[in-house]
Design an enzyme around this catalytic site. Structure first.
Site, PDB file in Angstrom:
ATOM      1  N   ASP A 103      34.470  17.193  25.419  1.00 12.64           N
ATOM      2  CA  ASP A 103      33.079  17.455  26.589  1.00 12.64           C
ATOM      3  C   ASP A 103      33.461  16.272  27.578  1.00 12.64           C
ATOM      4  OD1 ASP A 103      30.570  17.824  27.051  1.00 12.64           O
ATOM      5  OD2 ASP A 103      30.106  17.850  24.720  1.00 12.64           O
ATOM      6  N   ASP A 205      30.138  19.748  30.928  1.00  8.60           N
ATOM      7  CA  ASP A 205      28.476  19.577  30.666  1.00  8.60           C
ATOM      8  C   ASP A 205      27.783  19.995  32.175  1.00  8.60           C
ATOM      9  OD1 ASP A 205      26.265  18.573  29.078  1.00  8.60           O
ATOM     10  OD2 ASP A 205      26.109  17.014  30.896  1.00  8.60           O
ATOM     11  N   GLU A 265      29.342  24.990  31.032  1.00  9.62           N
ATOM     12  CA  GLU A 265      27.824  24.880  30.434  1.00  9.62           C
ATOM     13  C   GLU A 265      26.725  25.021  31.773  1.00  9.62           C
ATOM     14  OE1 GLU A 265      24.363  22.556  28.353  1.00  9.62           O
ATOM     15  OE2 GLU A 265      25.242  21.774  29.844  1.00  9.62           O
ATOM     16  N   HIS A 337      23.807  21.477  19.884  1.00  5.65           N
ATOM     17  CA  HIS A 337      23.134  19.968  19.661  1.00  5.65           C
ATOM     18  C   HIS A 337      21.758  20.088  20.640  1.00  5.65           C
ATOM     19  CE1 HIS A 337      25.536  19.841  23.434  1.00  5.65           C
ATOM     20  NE2 HIS A 337      24.771  18.782  23.834  1.00  5.65           N
ATOM     21  N   ASP A 338      21.725  21.002  21.627  1.00  3.61           N
ATOM     22  CA  ASP A 338      20.331  21.113  22.388  1.00  3.61           C
ATOM     23  C   ASP A 338      19.361  22.126  21.839  1.00  3.61           C
ATOM     24  OD1 ASP A 338      21.550  19.226  24.040  1.00  3.61           O
ATOM     25  OD2 ASP A 338      22.543  20.691  25.366  1.00  3.61           O
TER      26      ASP A 338
HETATM   27  O1  TEU Z   1      22.510  19.983  28.501  1.00  7.34           O
HETATM   28  C1  TEU Z   1      21.977  20.424  29.677  1.00  7.34           C
HETATM   29  C2  TEU Z   1      20.634  21.152  29.690  1.00  7.34           C
HETATM   30  O2  TEU Z   1      20.227  21.647  30.613  1.00  7.34           O
HETATM   31  C3  TEU Z   1      19.800  21.577  28.387  1.00  7.34           C
HETATM   32  O3  TEU Z   1      20.590  22.164  27.481  1.00  7.34           O
HETATM   33  C4  TEU Z   1      19.246  20.224  27.943  1.00  7.34           C
HETATM   34  O4  TEU Z   1      19.635  19.843  26.751  1.00  7.34           O
HETATM   35  C5  TEU Z   1      17.923  20.274  27.713  1.00  7.34           C
HETATM   36  O5  TEU Z   1      17.544  21.511  27.266  1.00  7.34           O
HETATM   37  C6  TEU Z   1      17.012  20.181  28.900  1.00  7.34           C
HETATM   38  O6  TEU Z   1      15.690  20.511  28.757  1.00  7.34           O
HETATM   39  C7  TEU Z   1      23.579  19.296  28.459  1.00  7.34           C
HETATM   40  C8  TEU Z   1      23.938  18.618  27.217  1.00  7.34           C
HETATM   41  O7  TEU Z   1      24.360  19.578  26.508  1.00  7.34           O
HETATM   42  C9  TEU Z   1      22.785  17.743  26.594  1.00  7.34           C
HETATM   43  O8  TEU Z   1      23.011  17.264  25.494  1.00  7.34           O
HETATM   44  C10 TEU Z   1      22.535  16.570  27.895  1.00  7.34           C
HETATM   45  O9  TEU Z   1      21.481  15.836  27.443  1.00  7.34           O
HETATM   46  C11 TEU Z   1      22.533  17.155  29.077  1.00  7.34           C
HETATM   47  O10 TEU Z   1      23.316  17.828  29.598  1.00  7.34           O
HETATM   48  C12 TEU Z   1      22.659  15.893  29.955  1.00  7.34           C
HETATM   49  O11 TEU Z   1      24.181  15.459  30.015  1.00  7.34           O
END
Ligand code: TEU
Ligand code: CA
Length: 565
Positions: A103, A205, A265, A337-338
């Site tokens: 990552d 990310d 992402e 994971h989100d």
């Molecule tokens: O996530 C970015 C993001 O915009 C979303 O998916 C976020 O998890 C959330 O839904 C906002 O409402 C990335 C990573 O995958 C996430 O785990 C981190 O928290 C985020 O960036 C910050 O680094």
């Protein structure tokens, strides 16, 4: 590898598995997953047949956002292990034919990163300009009205100098200023260091947030949100984003031997943007994670949840398939994971349907054109979690949202209901390895409670049962490796307006595949397809609920079939 794939497009035949290290496997009894735990489970991943491992962040971090807040990009958090463990993981993964992708979190650092510690120390520090510092506005308040992804303002007042710094995520995640060429070179040099160490690429990310409109204009006010506004048009896919990615490519990836992978992402990315980002001739990234299909059950805000309409899902995914058919490439995912667990969200986690619907989801996704991603536990059909009270949540996004929503007068029970459906914590409970205490995740006290259904849903049981979700995923992954139409065929959506049938064809060099999937618990006749009788003599490559009466027989509850002719 078939002749159709040039060496640098190897990822078209690959499947990626994502590990969230904190929740994967603890090896030393401290209750937190670690690198040794990942190494110990490589044989399991090899048995599943995946090609690439993507590790969520393991770098030194205060863990405010579980590692997405990095204080040293070139060291490992002691919670997870050491650099020597990473070296061993690279070696052991490569020995099994598995590539390792790390990552890359460079939109922001931790506020404890030495760069930020220096930057905040005075207005004339050489690293001051490495972050976004602004004076208070004429009323002494925050410089603009943008809302943070983790609730509240994106601005934090820093006592040391009386200025505000920008953080799109938590206040412990200050945004780096990519306008500054020194920042960019520091990032590129760190990336080269990791590639030299032997890793095979990066998942980047929120990489489409690194270029901001430098005047940081006001966002459109969000109704009922205490003066905050939507800043996304001013930092998503910003003015210099393509320039930055091309510069990164030239400076980090160009001329490197080996088969590397880059995936960006990109929340808020459109098909039109994605064509530009993933056109191989433009040298930006190999593929992007887009968010359209995982936003379809959101209302105006992420936390207003609404029922998903399958027609909307097909329309969205179908448009991405068409849009990237000629130029560029798709990432395919239900889970990470989100996101809440796919089987609870797009399938059914009712006991009688869980296994079939989890297999159906794997079938449908993996036979699309693009590179599929499996998130840990998805291959077991792991479900959402029965969170009881607000104390059961751990994720900063969920915890902040609950506090702010209740403070501003929302009904606590309905806030909780939204969290149960949408919280990222659903994906973050420990991996369920066996039916022993804590699911075999740890011998100590797990940092986050294991989903109580581990006694039934676990890897040991799944590996022992040839009819399990695990073996179905293994078969569908194998199909990508053995059936060229899966990796390389075109895509054609069928019955787009049908509310429960997901059907499409893939064609490649005289072979045609048909996927039919019943997104419901009711029997479904295939007569709604125009020329279904032409498939009567075809071969059933893969099914999920036992042999059907015939390949074109009505679909049973949550049944999916892949036919070939
Ligand atoms: O996530 C970015 C993001 O915009 C979303 O998916 C976020 O998890 C959330 O839904 C906002 O409402 C990335 C990573 O995958 C996430 O785990 C981190 O928290 C985020 O960036 C910050 O680094
Ligand atoms: Ca541990």
């Amino acid at each position: 590898m078939t002749d159709a794939v040039t060496n640098d497009q190897w990822f078209r035949e690959a499947v990626v598995y994502q590990i969230y290290p904190r929740s994967f496997q603890d090896s030393n009894g401290d209750g937190i997953g670690d690198l040794r735990g990942v190494i110990d489970r490589l044989d399991y991943l090899q048995a599943l047949g995946i090609d690439v491992l993507w590790l969520s962040p393991i770098y030194t971090s205060p863990q405010d956002d579980n590692g997405y807040d990095i204080s040293d990009y070139q060291d490992i958090d002691p919670t997870f292990g050491t650099l020597a463990d990473v070296d061993e993981l690279i070696e052991q993964a490569h020995a099994r034919g598995i590539r390792l992708v790390m990552d890359l979190v460079v939109n922001h650092t931790s506020d404890e990163h030495p760069w930020f510690v220096e930057s905040r120390s005075s207005t004339d520090n050489p690293k001051r300009d490495w972050y976004w510092w602004r004076s208070p506005d004429e009323h002494g308040e925050a410089p603009n009205n943008w809302e943070s992804f983790f609730s509240g303002s994106v601005w934090e007042l820093d006592e040391t100098t009386g200025e505000y710094y920008l953080h799109l995520f938590s206040r412990k995640q200050p945004d780096l200023n990519w306008e500054n060429p020194e920042v960019r070179e520091a990032v590129y040099s760190m990336m080269r260091w990791w590639l030299d160490r032997g890793i095979d690429g990066f998942r980047m990310d929120v990489i489409n947030m690194i270029s901001k409109i430098t005047s940081l204009p006001e966002g459109t006010p969000i109704p009922g949100n205490s003066g905050l506004g939507d800043g996304t048009p001013h930092f998503l896919n910003g003015p210099r984003i393509h320039e930055f990615l091309q510069e990164m490519h030239a400076s980090v990836f160009e001329g490197r031997a080996g088969q590397l992978l880059t995936v960006g992402e990109m929340p808020g990315v459109t098909v039109e943007d994605a064509i530009l980002y993933t056109d191989p001739a433009r040298h930006e990234v190999d593929m992007v994670f887009q968010f359209e299909h995982v936003g379809l059950d959101h209302g105006d805000h992420k936390w207003d949840r609404r029922a998903l309409d399958l027609r909307e899902l097909k329309k969205s995914l179908g448009r991405w398939q068409d849009g990237l058919a000629e130029v560029g490439w798709n990432s395919l995912y239900w889970n990470n994971h989100d996101q809440p667990r796919a089987v609870s969200r797009f399938g059914s986690d009712a006991p009688e349907h869980r296994v079939a619907s989890a297999k159906l989801l794997g079938t449908v996704l993996h036979v699309h054109r693009g590179t599929p991603y499996v998130y840990q536990g998805e291959e077991l059909g792991m479900t959402n979690v029965p969170f009881a009270t607000s104390d059961d949540f751990s994720d900063i996004e969920s915890v902040n949202y609950y506090r702010m929503a209740v403070e501003s007068g929302s009904d606590a029970e309905s806030v909780l209901a939204n969290l149960r459906l949408g919280s990222r914590d659903n994906a973050r409970t420990p991996m369920q390895w066996d039916s022993s205490e804590h699911g075999g995740f740890t011998t100590g006290t797990p940092w986050f409670r294991v989903n109580p259904n581990y006694t039934e849903i676990n890897a040991e049981a799944a590996v022992a049962d040839d009819d399990s979700v695990f073996h179905h995923y293994r078969r569908v992954i194998e199909l990508r490796h053995t059936e060229p139409a899966v990796a390389h065929g075109d895509f054609h959506m069928l019955a787009a307006d049908h509310p429960t049938l997901y059907a499409f064809t893939r064609r490649h060099e005289g072979v045609e595949l048909l996927v039919v999937a019943n997104f419901s618990g009711d029997e479904l006749s295939l007569d709604v397809l125009d020329d279904v009788e032409q498939w009567a003599g075809s071969t059933l490559l893969l099914g999920n609920v036992g042999a059907p009466a015939s390949v074109t027989a009505p679909l049973r509850a949550w049944e999916a079939r892949v036919l070939r002719r």
